[in-house]
Design a protein around this motif. Structure first.
Motif, mmCIF file in Angstrom:
data_model
loop_
_atom_site.group_PDB
_atom_site.id
_atom_site.type_symbol
_atom_site.label_atom_id
_atom_site.label_comp_id
_atom_site.label_asym_id
_atom_site.label_seq_id
_atom_site.Cartn_x
_atom_site.Cartn_y
_atom_site.Cartn_z
ATOM 1 N N SER A 1 0.816 -1.219 0.000
ATOM 2 C CA SER A 1 0.000 0.000 0.000
ATOM 3 C C SER A 1 0.846 1.265 0.000
ATOM 4 O O SER A 1 0.373 2.337 -0.399
ATOM 5 N N ASP A 2 2.110 1.155 0.446
ATOM 6 C CA ASP A 2 2.963 2.335 0.510
ATOM 7 C C ASP A 2 3.665 2.634 -0.813
ATOM 8 O O ASP A 2 4.375 3.633 -0.922
ATOM 9 N N CYS A 3 3.486 1.767 -1.804
ATOM 10 C CA CYS A 3 4.112 2.013 -3.109
ATOM 11 C C CYS A 3 3.232 2.966 -3.906
ATOM 12 O O CYS A 3 2.025 2.730 -4.075
ATOM 13 N N VAL A 4 3.818 4.009 -4.412
ATOM 14 C CA VAL A 4 3.058 5.034 -5.119
ATOM 15 C C VAL A 4 2.314 4.463 -6.321
ATOM 16 O O VAL A 4 1.198 4.904 -6.651
ATOM 17 N N LEU A 5 2.876 3.449 -6.965
ATOM 18 C CA LEU A 5 2.237 2.896 -8.152
ATOM 19 C C LEU A 5 1.006 2.059 -7.817
ATOM 20 O O LEU A 5 0.241 1.697 -8.718
ATOM 21 N N ASN A 6 0.812 1.745 -6.541
ATOM 22 C CA ASN A 6 -0.382 1.009 -6.116
ATOM 23 C C ASN A 6 -1.470 1.921 -5.564
ATOM 24 O O ASN A 6 -2.540 1.447 -5.193
ATOM 25 N N GLN A 7 -1.181 3.207 -5.510
ATOM 26 C CA GLN A 7 -2.134 4.139 -4.924
ATOM 27 C C GLN A 7 -3.088 4.682 -5.983
ATOM 28 O O GLN A 7 -2.654 5.126 -7.049
ATOM 29 N N ARG B 1 -0.608 17.290 -4.874
ATOM 30 C CA ARG B 1 -1.699 17.372 -5.841
ATOM 31 C C ARG B 1 -1.539 16.240 -6.856
ATOM 32 O O ARG B 1 -1.085 16.472 -7.981
ATOM 33 N N PRO B 2 -1.888 15.017 -6.484
ATOM 34 C CA PRO B 2 -1.667 13.863 -7.353
ATOM 35 C C PRO B 2 -2.299 13.973 -8.733
ATOM 36 O O PRO B 2 -1.785 13.403 -9.701
ATOM 37 N N ALA B 3 -3.405 14.675 -8.848
ATOM 38 C CA ALA B 3 -4.095 14.778 -10.133
ATOM 39 C C ALA B 3 -3.585 15.934 -10.992
ATOM 40 O O ALA B 3 -4.049 16.118 -12.119
ATOM 41 N N ALA B 4 -2.651 16.717 -10.457
ATOM 42 C CA ALA B 4 -2.150 17.868 -11.211
ATOM 43 C C ALA B 4 -1.472 17.416 -12.496
ATOM 44 O O ALA B 4 -0.689 16.467 -12.503
ATOM 45 N N GLN B 5 -1.770 18.106 -13.566
ATOM 46 C CA GLN B 5 -1.256 17.729 -14.880
ATOM 47 C C GLN B 5 0.066 18.434 -15.177
ATOM 48 O O GLN B 5 0.250 19.613 -14.873
ATOM 49 N N LEU B 6 0.963 17.677 -15.787
ATOM 50 C CA LEU B 6 2.184 18.250 -16.348
ATOM 51 C C LEU B 6 2.044 18.269 -17.860
ATOM 52 O O LEU B 6 1.420 17.380 -18.459
ATOM 53 N N HIS B 7 2.641 19.260 -18.461
ATOM 54 C CA HIS B 7 2.643 19.365 -19.919
ATOM 55 C C HIS B 7 4.097 19.384 -20.391
ATOM 56 O O HIS B 7 4.869 20.254 -19.993
ATOM 57 N N ILE B 8 4.455 18.411 -21.201
ATOM 58 C CA ILE B 8 5.807 18.355 -21.763
ATOM 59 C C ILE B 8 5.719 18.696 -23.241
ATOM 60 O O ILE B 8 5.028 18.021 -24.014
ATOM 61 N N ASP B 9 6.395 19.747 -23.634
ATOM 62 C CA ASP B 9 6.479 20.154 -25.035
ATOM 63 C C ASP B 9 7.843 19.697 -25.546
ATOM 64 O O ASP B 9 8.877 20.259 -25.169
ATOM 65 N N ILE B 10 7.846 18.668 -26.369
ATOM 66 C CA ILE B 10 9.109 18.085 -26.815
ATOM 67 C C ILE B 10 9.819 19.010 -27.793
ATOM 68 O O ILE B 10 11.044 19.143 -27.756
ATOM 69 N N GLU B 11 9.077 19.658 -28.659
ATOM 70 C CA GLU B 11 9.700 20.559 -29.630
ATOM 71 C C GLU B 11 10.338 21.755 -28.932
ATOM 72 O O GLU B 11 11.462 22.165 -29.286
ATOM 73 N N GLN B 12 9.648 22.319 -27.942
ATOM 74 C CA GLN B 12 10.195 23.466 -27.219
ATOM 75 C C GLN B 12 11.115 23.048 -26.077
ATOM 76 O O GLN B 12 11.797 23.892 -25.492
ATOM 77 N N GLN B 13 11.098 21.754 -25.743
ATOM 78 C CA GLN B 13 11.924 21.195 -24.660
ATOM 79 C C GLN B 13 11.631 21.863 -23.316
ATOM 80 O O GLN B 13 12.511 22.341 -22.620
ATOM 81 N N THR B 14 10.338 21.869 -22.992
ATOM 82 C CA THR B 14 9.909 22.481 -21.739
ATOM 83 C C THR B 14 8.926 21.570 -21.001
ATOM 84 O O THR B 14 8.205 20.777 -21.616
ATOM 85 N N VAL B 15 8.922 21.709 -19.686
ATOM 86 C CA VAL B 15 7.934 21.066 -18.824
ATOM 87 C C VAL B 15 7.170 22.181 -18.124
ATOM 88 O O VAL B 15 7.776 23.043 -17.480
ATOM 89 N N THR B 16 5.842 22.158 -18.232
ATOM 90 C CA THR B 16 5.015 23.189 -17.619
ATOM 91 C C THR B 16 4.099 22.549 -16.592
ATOM 92 O O THR B 16 3.424 21.557 -16.879
ATOM 93 N N THR B 17 4.074 23.121 -15.398
ATOM 94 C CA THR B 17 3.244 22.583 -14.323
ATOM 95 C C THR B 17 1.847 23.194 -14.369
ATOM 96 O O THR B 17 1.586 24.153 -15.112
#
Length: 205
Positions: free
Chosen positions: A57-63, A137-153
């Motif tokens: 239960s303590d493994c994040v992938l099982n939550q 915030r487990p449901a918070a979305q990340l956006h990765i733009d591969i062409e611009q090489q950026t990660v946006t929270t």
């Protein structure tokens, strides 16, 4: 022809384990197959399950909060250890399209990019910020733009990451090293013709 992949959107699962090696990512007992089928079951098996095969239960992938995560946030030297593409395939079969970490083992990096698993390298402060947001915030979305090489929270914080032109093309266009070589075939053939014109004696050897 593969569909172009320019963006990855999804929630992120935090797994800040330093020096997580490929033997942990894909244990040896799951390497006995000759294809890629069923590797998601073996992914991080000893972290996900106890000695009786019951989910930890303590493994994040099982939550439940992180079910369906497309992005994994790891620790430094992610993917060290033996070279096994099964580790990459297992991550992909589990649903991950990208791994974000402070650093990656060199062989794992090549294996991942060759299979279109995007690896994003960010400095420690950026990783800490992403881990914090993923945990509160487990449901918070990340956006990765591969062409611009950026990660946006979700909070509109933007982090830039390095990505070589060759690996960038491989991920976006879904190419492996063989595809890259074949794409250069006209140049290779032109070089051969010019070479043998200059050194005609070599053509008969």
């Amino acid at each position: 022809m593969s569909t172009r992949l320019t963006e990855i959107d999804g929630c992120a699962a935090p797994l800040p384990i330093e020096n997580l090696d490929t033997d942990q990512i894909m244990p040896k007992q799951f390497l006995r197959i000759i294809d890629k089928a069923g590797l998601s079951e073996g992914l991080l098996y000893d972290l996900r399950f106890d000695e009786h095969g019951a989910p930890r239960s303590d493994c994040v992938l099982n939550q439940p909060a992180y079910r369906g995560a497309r992005i994994l946030i790891g620790g430094s030297n992610f993917g060290c250890g033996s070279s096994r593409e099964h580790a990459v395939w297992g991550l992909q079969q589990f649903g991950f399209d990208a791994v974000i970490a402070p650093s990656f083992a060199e062989i794992f990096y090549s294996n991942a990019m060759n299979n279109r698993l995007l690896l994003v390298q960010l400095d420690r402060s950026a990783i800490d910020a992403l881990l914090h947001e993923a945990e509160i915030r487990p449901a918070a979305q990340l956006h990765i733009d591969i062409e611009q090489q950026t990660v946006t929270t979700a909070n509109a914080e933007v982090f830039s990451f390095p990505l070589g032109a060759r690996h960038k093309r491989m991920v976006i266009e879904g190419m492996d090293t063989i595809d890259l070589t074949l794409a250069s075939l006209p140049d290779i053939e032109a070089f051969e013709r010019a070479h043998f014109q200059r050194h005609s004696w070599a053509a008969v050897l």
